[in-house]
Design a protein around this motif. Structure first.
Motif, PDB file in Angstrom:
ATOM      1  N   TRP A 233      74.112  20.687  50.578  1.00 35.26           N
ATOM      2  CA  TRP A 233      73.915  19.649  49.877  1.00 35.26           C
ATOM      3  C   TRP A 233      75.428  19.188  49.719  1.00 35.26           C
ATOM      4  N   PHE A 234      76.008  18.192  49.797  1.00 31.23           N
ATOM      5  CA  PHE A 234      77.349  18.012  49.679  1.00 31.23           C
ATOM      6  C   PHE A 234      77.642  16.432  49.173  1.00 31.23           C
ATOM      7  N   HIS A 235      78.241  16.437  47.964  1.00 31.27           N
ATOM      8  CA  HIS A 235      78.437  15.008  47.412  1.00 31.27           C
ATOM      9  C   HIS A 235      79.718  14.876  46.508  1.00 31.27           C
ATOM     10  N   VAL A 236      80.414  13.881  46.968  1.00 33.14           N
ATOM     11  CA  VAL A 236      81.648  13.340  46.369  1.00 33.14           C
ATOM     12  C   VAL A 236      81.554  11.999  45.739  1.00 33.14           C
ATOM     13  N   VAL A 380      82.994  13.239  40.581  1.00 30.05           N
ATOM     14  CA  VAL A 380      81.831  14.143  40.744  1.00 30.05           C
ATOM     15  C   VAL A 380      81.895  14.752  41.966  1.00 30.05           C
ATOM     16  N   CYS A 381      81.618  16.271  41.850  1.00 31.29           N
ATOM     17  CA  CYS A 381      81.869  17.027  43.003  1.00 31.29           C
ATOM     18  C   CYS A 381      80.618  17.930  43.094  1.00 31.29           C
ATOM     19  N   GLU A 382      79.849  17.985  44.199  1.00 29.80           N
ATOM     20  CA  GLU A 382      78.841  18.845  44.168  1.00 29.80           C
ATOM     21  C   GLU A 382      78.824  19.521  45.339  1.00 29.80           C
ATOM     22  N   PHE A 383      78.120  20.783  45.539  1.00 29.38           N
ATOM     23  CA  PHE A 383      78.046  21.593  46.773  1.00 29.38           C
ATOM     24  C   PHE A 383      76.505  22.512  46.705  1.00 29.38           C
ATOM     25  N   GLY A 384      75.861  22.574  47.517  1.00 28.56           N
ATOM     26  CA  GLY A 384      74.617  23.437  47.181  1.00 28.56           C
ATOM     27  C   GLY A 384      73.958  23.782  48.455  1.00 28.56           C
ATOM     28  N   HIS A 385      73.192  25.033  48.202  1.00 28.28           N
ATOM     29  CA  HIS A 385      72.345  25.576  49.583  1.00 28.28           C
ATOM     30  C   HIS A 385      71.156  25.999  49.413  1.00 28.28           C
TER      31      HIS A 385
END
Length: 391
Positions: A233-236, A380-385
């Motif tokens: 998951w990658f969001h900016v 907003v910065c997101e990173f997930g796995h």
């Protein structure tokens, strides 16, 4: 430019279709507010999530809630110490099925509160569009509700994956700009249906009152549905840009990046009236991108340790480079159950204090012309796995 009819229609999709039985359906909002007494700025988020809701329409099933499966006969075997006792399993693993509402804040004092509901408890109307459960309302121009997680709730229910506290919200919103593109295949879809949205109203969070000013809310809304969440998951996203070239605040500039879809990211943006849009469904010949989220070189001061989000997009016309940094201490670790169950989770780091820069270049014959070079703040910065979840 307000939201189009198609975008509005698609933003309401969710209580029909295949994801009602198996899959995830996700609405989410981000917006700024100001503490009433100190005027301190705080970013909040609100989410509505449906996970396999019709599998258990009458009772929310959380995959991490302990469920003892030992019968009275099994207990006798265990007490007798027989060989068959070694084969006993103390818990039943279930596939999650629920409707969740999450309200929280991001930054140095991050946290979230969660409530879980069954599909049967939802009241849904199409004209006007509303989804209501207990005290919570998601409407076509309004959002309201409250969540209270007591100390007893917090201790007894680690499967809630949230913090303790109280929050209430009473908000109005107006979508100023939508982008209906993003990503779509046979079963999955993401698009920022409110990439520029004004929010207004009041929030109470753990005893502090906040005012949401539409002129300063920097609101954002997006939608995702699919068989499961994308992972990685990658969001900016950000609507807080200042031109380094001219020194002007770019009031009509904003962007959102989401993925990972088919080994690509979707980029949706507008810069002072010029749209730059790269939906994932475009071919690799039309654009390519590289990205990463890594630990920045460690600082002597551990409070300054950061994660670095980077994105580079290249097409026949545009080159876009983005670099953003978030302090590790200002990141929140969020856990979302995956629809496939088996105690799998999407483990995500999430922040709202990203700072950095964006560079826009336009290809003119064999040269690159710099169109904009801007500072980004409050991103907003997101990173997930995917991970095997544990309590």
């Amino acid at each position: 430019m307000a939201a189009t009819k198609k975008s509005i229609k698609d933003s309401r999709y969710g209580l029909t279709g295949s994801t009602k039985k198996t899959g995830a359906n996700f609405w989410r909002c981000f917006f700024n507010a100001y503490e009433k007494n100190s005027a301190t700025e705080q970013l909040f988020f609100l989410e509505l999530e449906l996970i396999n809701p019709s599998l258990s329409p009458s009772e929310p099933l959380l995959g991490f809630k302990p469920r003892v499966s030992i019968t009275e006969d099994d207990l006798q075997y265990a007490l007798a110490g027989t060989a068959s006792a070694k084969e006993l399993k103390s818990e039943t693993i279930v596939q999650p099925s629920y409707v969740a509402v999450r309200f929280g804040k991001l930054g140095a004092d991050s946290g979230q509160l969660c409530s879980y509901h069954s599909l049967k408890s939802i009241r849904f109307t199409s004209k006007p569009f509303t989804i209501q459960m207990d005290n919570k309302l998601f409407g076509e121009d309004a959002l309201s509700g409250y969540i209270n997680i007591t100390e007893q709730d917090f201790q007894r229910h680690p499967e809630y994956f949230c913090d303790k506290g109280y929050a209430s919200w009473n908000l109005k919103y107006e979508i100023l700009r939508d982008i209906p593109e993003g990503y779509q295949n046979g079963s999955d879809r993401w698009f920022p249906f409110g990439i520029k949205t004004n929010f207004s109203g009041m929030i109470s969070y753990d005893g502090a009152d906040y005012i949401v000013d539409p002129r300063k809310s920097a609101g954002y809304m997006d939608r995702y549905w699919g068989k499961s969440f994308p992972y990685d998951w990658f969001h900016v996203s950000s609507a807080n840009l200042t031109s380094i070239i001219s020194g002007r605040t770019l009031l009509n500039s904003f962007f959102a990046i989401q993925g990972v879809f088919d080994n690509k990211l979707a980029f949706m943006g507008s810069f002072e009236g010029a749209d730059i849009i790269f939906p994932v469904n475009l071919s690799k010949r039309q654009y390519n991108c590289v990205w990463d989220c890594v630990q920045a070189p460690e600082n002597e001061d551990p409070d300054e340790n950061k994660l670095h989000w980077s994105v580079s997009i290249n097409s026949k016309i545009w080159v876009i480079d983005i670099d953003l940094y978030c302090r590790v201490k200002e990141l929140y670790n969020k856990k979302l159950e995956l629809p496939e169950g088996n105690r799998k989770i999407l483990s995500m780091v999430q922040g709202a204090t990203g700072t950095g820069e964006i560079k826009l270049f336009k290809k003119i014959r064999n040269t690159l012309e710099q169109i904009e070079y801007a500072e980004i703040t409050k991103a907003v910065c997101e990173f997930g796995h995917e991970e095997d979840g544990e309590l």
